[in-house]
Write a protein that holds these residues in place. Structure first.
Motif, PDB file in Angstrom:
ATOM      1  N   THR A 158       0.807  -1.217   0.000  1.00  0.00           N
ATOM      2  CA  THR A 158       0.000   0.000   0.000  1.00  0.00           C
ATOM      3  C   THR A 158       0.840   1.267   0.000  1.00  0.00           C
ATOM      4  OG1 THR A 158      -0.123  -0.025   2.414  1.00  0.00           O
ATOM      5  CG2 THR A 158      -1.876  -1.184   1.218  1.00  0.00           C
ATOM      6  N   HIS A 159       2.178   1.117  -0.092  1.00  0.00           N
ATOM      7  CA  HIS A 159       3.054   2.276  -0.039  1.00  0.00           C
ATOM      8  C   HIS A 159       4.045   2.211  -1.198  1.00  0.00           C
ATOM      9  CE1 HIS A 159       5.904   5.253   1.529  1.00  0.00           C
ATOM     10  NE2 HIS A 159       4.935   5.640   2.327  1.00  0.00           N
ATOM     11  N   PRO A 160       4.188   3.309  -1.972  1.00  0.00           N
ATOM     12  CA  PRO A 160       5.013   3.247  -3.187  1.00  0.00           C
ATOM     13  C   PRO A 160       6.514   3.227  -2.934  1.00  0.00           C
ATOM     14  CG  PRO A 160       4.168   5.469  -2.854  1.00  0.00           C
ATOM     15  CD  PRO A 160       3.524   4.604  -1.803  1.00  0.00           C
ATOM     16  N   PHE A 161       6.967   3.602  -1.748  1.00  0.00           N
ATOM     17  CA  PHE A 161       8.396   3.723  -1.499  1.00  0.00           C
ATOM     18  C   PHE A 161       8.869   2.671  -0.489  1.00  0.00           C
ATOM     19  CE2 PHE A 161       6.967   8.101  -2.462  1.00  0.00           C
ATOM     20  CZ  PHE A 161       7.652   8.282  -3.655  1.00  0.00           C
ATOM     21  N   LEU A 162      10.173   2.390  -0.530  1.00  0.00           N
ATOM     22  CA  LEU A 162      10.764   1.478   0.444  1.00  0.00           C
ATOM     23  C   LEU A 162      10.845   2.156   1.805  1.00  0.00           C
ATOM     24  CD1 LEU A 162      13.741  -0.002  -1.619  1.00  0.00           C
ATOM     25  CD2 LEU A 162      11.541  -1.068  -1.151  1.00  0.00           C
ATOM     26  N   ARG A 163      10.659   1.396   2.849  1.00  0.00           N
ATOM     27  CA  ARG A 163      10.796   1.901   4.203  1.00  0.00           C
ATOM     28  C   ARG A 163      11.950   1.167   4.885  1.00  0.00           C
ATOM     29  NH1 ARG A 163       4.528   2.276   6.455  1.00  0.00           N
ATOM     30  NH2 ARG A 163       3.775   3.736   4.882  1.00  0.00           N
ATOM     31  N   ARG A 164      12.855   1.925   5.455  1.00  0.00           N
ATOM     32  CA  ARG A 164      14.004   1.340   6.132  1.00  0.00           C
ATOM     33  C   ARG A 164      13.831   1.507   7.640  1.00  0.00           C
ATOM     34  NH1 ARG A 164      18.081   0.345   2.461  1.00  0.00           N
ATOM     35  NH2 ARG A 164      17.740   1.286   0.404  1.00  0.00           N
ATOM     36  N   GLU A 165      13.852   0.403   8.355  1.00  0.00           N
ATOM     37  CA  GLU A 165      13.698   0.425   9.805  1.00  0.00           C
ATOM     38  C   GLU A 165      14.877  -0.320  10.433  1.00  0.00           C
ATOM     39  OE1 GLU A 165       9.912  -1.221  10.714  1.00  0.00           O
ATOM     40  OE2 GLU A 165       8.790   0.265   9.544  1.00  0.00           O
ATOM     41  N   VAL A 166      15.498   0.299  11.435  1.00  0.00           N
ATOM     42  CA  VAL A 166      16.652  -0.298  12.101  1.00  0.00           C
ATOM     43  C   VAL A 166      16.164  -1.236  13.202  1.00  0.00           C
ATOM     44  CG1 VAL A 166      18.738   0.145  13.430  1.00  0.00           C
ATOM     45  CG2 VAL A 166      18.093   1.700  11.574  1.00  0.00           C
ATOM     46  N   ASP A 167      16.509  -2.509  13.081  1.00  0.00           N
ATOM     47  CA  ASP A 167      16.147  -3.501  14.095  1.00  0.00           C
ATOM     48  C   ASP A 167      17.212  -3.620  15.191  1.00  0.00           C
ATOM     49  OD1 ASP A 167      13.730  -4.136  13.018  1.00  0.00           O
ATOM     50  OD2 ASP A 167      14.384  -5.945  11.988  1.00  0.00           O
ATOM     51  N   VAL A 168      18.491  -3.566  14.782  1.00  0.00           N
ATOM     52  CA  VAL A 168      19.604  -3.692  15.730  1.00  0.00           C
ATOM     53  C   VAL A 168      20.623  -2.613  15.398  1.00  0.00           C
ATOM     54  CG1 VAL A 168      21.475  -5.166  16.574  1.00  0.00           C
ATOM     55  CG2 VAL A 168      19.267  -6.180  15.996  1.00  0.00           C
ATOM     56  N   ASP A 169      21.133  -1.929  16.423  1.00  0.00           N
ATOM     57  CA  ASP A 169      22.155  -0.891  16.232  1.00  0.00           C
ATOM     58  C   ASP A 169      23.049  -0.929  17.469  1.00  0.00           C
ATOM     59  OD1 ASP A 169      23.308   1.049  14.658  1.00  0.00           O
ATOM     60  OD2 ASP A 169      22.080   2.684  15.448  1.00  0.00           O
ATOM     61  N   GLN A 170      23.948  -1.916  17.516  1.00  0.00           N
ATOM     62  CA  GLN A 170      24.676  -2.195  18.757  1.00  0.00           C
ATOM     63  C   GLN A 170      26.183  -2.096  18.572  1.00  0.00           C
ATOM     64  OE1 GLN A 170      23.400  -5.609  20.991  1.00  0.00           O
ATOM     65  NE2 GLN A 170      25.389  -5.856  21.987  1.00  0.00           N
ATOM     66  N   PRO A 171      26.847  -1.307  19.442  1.00  0.00           N
ATOM     67  CA  PRO A 171      28.309  -1.256  19.448  1.00  0.00           C
ATOM     68  C   PRO A 171      28.875  -2.203  20.496  1.00  0.00           C
ATOM     69  CG  PRO A 171      27.475   0.510  20.797  1.00  0.00           C
ATOM     70  CD  PRO A 171      26.264  -0.285  20.321  1.00  0.00           C
ATOM     71  N   SER A 172      30.191  -2.462  20.406  1.00  0.00           N
ATOM     72  CA  SER A 172      30.860  -3.211  21.467  1.00  0.00           C
ATOM     73  C   SER A 172      30.948  -2.332  22.713  1.00  0.00           C
ATOM     74  CB  SER A 172      32.258  -3.640  21.010  1.00  0.00           C
ATOM     75  OG  SER A 172      33.014  -2.519  20.577  1.00  0.00           O
ATOM     76  N   ALA A 173      31.162  -2.969  23.856  1.00  0.00           N
ATOM     77  CA  ALA A 173      31.100  -2.247  25.133  1.00  0.00           C
ATOM     78  C   ALA A 173      32.453  -1.750  25.623  1.00  0.00           C
ATOM     79  CB  ALA A 173      30.466  -3.145  26.193  1.00  0.00           C
ATOM     80  N   ALA A 174      33.553  -2.243  25.043  1.00  0.00           N
ATOM     81  CA  ALA A 174      34.881  -1.887  25.547  1.00  0.00           C
ATOM     82  C   ALA A 174      35.273  -0.480  25.089  1.00  0.00           C
ATOM     83  CB  ALA A 174      35.915  -2.897  25.057  1.00  0.00           C
ATOM     84  N   PRO A 175      35.835   0.358  25.976  1.00  0.00           N
ATOM     85  CA  PRO A 175      36.214   1.723  25.591  1.00  0.00           C
ATOM     86  C   PRO A 175      37.366   1.739  24.595  1.00  0.00           C
ATOM     87  CG  PRO A 175      37.031   1.213  27.782  1.00  0.00           C
ATOM     88  CD  PRO A 175      36.143   0.072  27.387  1.00  0.00           C
ATOM     89  N   ILE A 176      37.414   2.797  23.800  1.00  0.00           N
ATOM     90  CA  ILE A 176      38.517   2.980  22.850  1.00  0.00           C
ATOM     91  C   ILE A 176      39.097   4.377  23.024  1.00  0.00           C
ATOM     92  CG2 ILE A 176      37.721   1.344  21.107  1.00  0.00           C
ATOM     93  CD1 ILE A 176      36.562   3.677  19.550  1.00  0.00           C
ATOM     94  N   THR A 177      40.375   4.513  22.660  1.00  0.00           N
ATOM     95  CA  THR A 177      41.074   5.784  22.749  1.00  0.00           C
ATOM     96  C   THR A 177      41.535   6.205  21.356  1.00  0.00           C
ATOM     97  OG1 THR A 177      41.868   5.265  24.975  1.00  0.00           O
ATOM     98  CG2 THR A 177      43.012   7.011  23.804  1.00  0.00           C
TER      99      THR A 177
END
Length: 227
Positions: A82-101
């Motif tokens: 029912t919609h002419p355009f693609l829809r992009r939805e983020v399911d997972v957006d996860q970084p690692s937990a260890a700090p970086i410098t």
């Protein structure tokens, strides 16, 4: 030009103008303010260039690559009947937990990885139909991706190792003699890999061209409808 053709040209022109405006706004937001850290007060949004010099020895969860930092993103591309355009939805957006410098011209900068997101340098590692269930194991925890009736699923992973050159955008904070970059107003610490400046310039040129074409089509449409 018929009224139908003029209306169609106007609709396409309006779409291109909106596309251009959204693209330019995104570039401005991602750009930050490139200025020396020593000239920036706490709470200011900055973009710094530097080199990854430290981080725990990790293994990326999808490709098992050595990493100081990794970022996994799963995007569902949905095509609705029912919609002419693609829809992009983020399911997972996860970084690692260890700090970086990051080593910069103004000294070492620590990155708040809880809010860190790689905005370039992500590699697509899997592409499948969203109608199939999928399991991801990230940081030892299982995540079940629910199936959807339409569209596809794109799984991407980005990896940083010591020596990688990056551009990092965030809010400057000084804590106990250490310099940190924390989440910017958009909620993330944006990390871009080498080549970011050239890609940003190219994206800006595309947005400007699309906007000019869109304005031209709007002008033609208005002249045809009002003439």
């Amino acid at each position: 030009m018929s009224e139908l053709s003029a209306a169609l040209a106007g609709a396409v022109g309006l779409y291109l103008v909106v596309f251009a405006v959204r693209g330019l706004v995104g570039i401005v937001r991602a750009g930050g303010e490139a200025r020396p850290l020593t000239a920036t007060a706490d709470g200011g949004v900055v973009e710094v260039e530097g080199t990854v010099v430290d981080g725990q020895r990790l293994s990326s969860p999808l490709q098992q690559r050595p990493a100081a930092f990794w970022h996994v993103r799963v995007v569902r591309v949905r095509r609705s009947p029912t919609h002419p355009f693609l829809r992009r939805e983020v399911d997972v957006d996860q970084p690692s937990a260890a700090p970086i410098t990051i080593r910069t011209a103004d000294g070492p900068v620590l990155v708040d990885v809880a809010a860190a997101r790689m905005q370039s340098g992500l590699d697509v590692v899997a592409r499948d139909q969203a109608s199939t269930a999928r399991e991801l194991v990230l940081d030892g925890r299982s995540q079940q991706l629910r199936p959807q009736a339409f569209g596809s699923r794109v799984v991407s992973e980005g990896v940083l190792v010591p020596g990688d050159q990056v551009w990092v955008r965030g809010v400057l904070q000084r804590r106990g003699g250490e310099t940190w970059l924390t989440a910017a107003p958009d909620g993330v610490v944006g990390i871009n890999t080498a080549g970011h400046a050239g890609r940003r310039a190219g994206a800006g040129a595309i947005s400007v061209i699309a906007g000019l074409i869109g304005l031209g089509l709007l002008g033609v449409s208005a002249a045809a409808l009002l003439g």
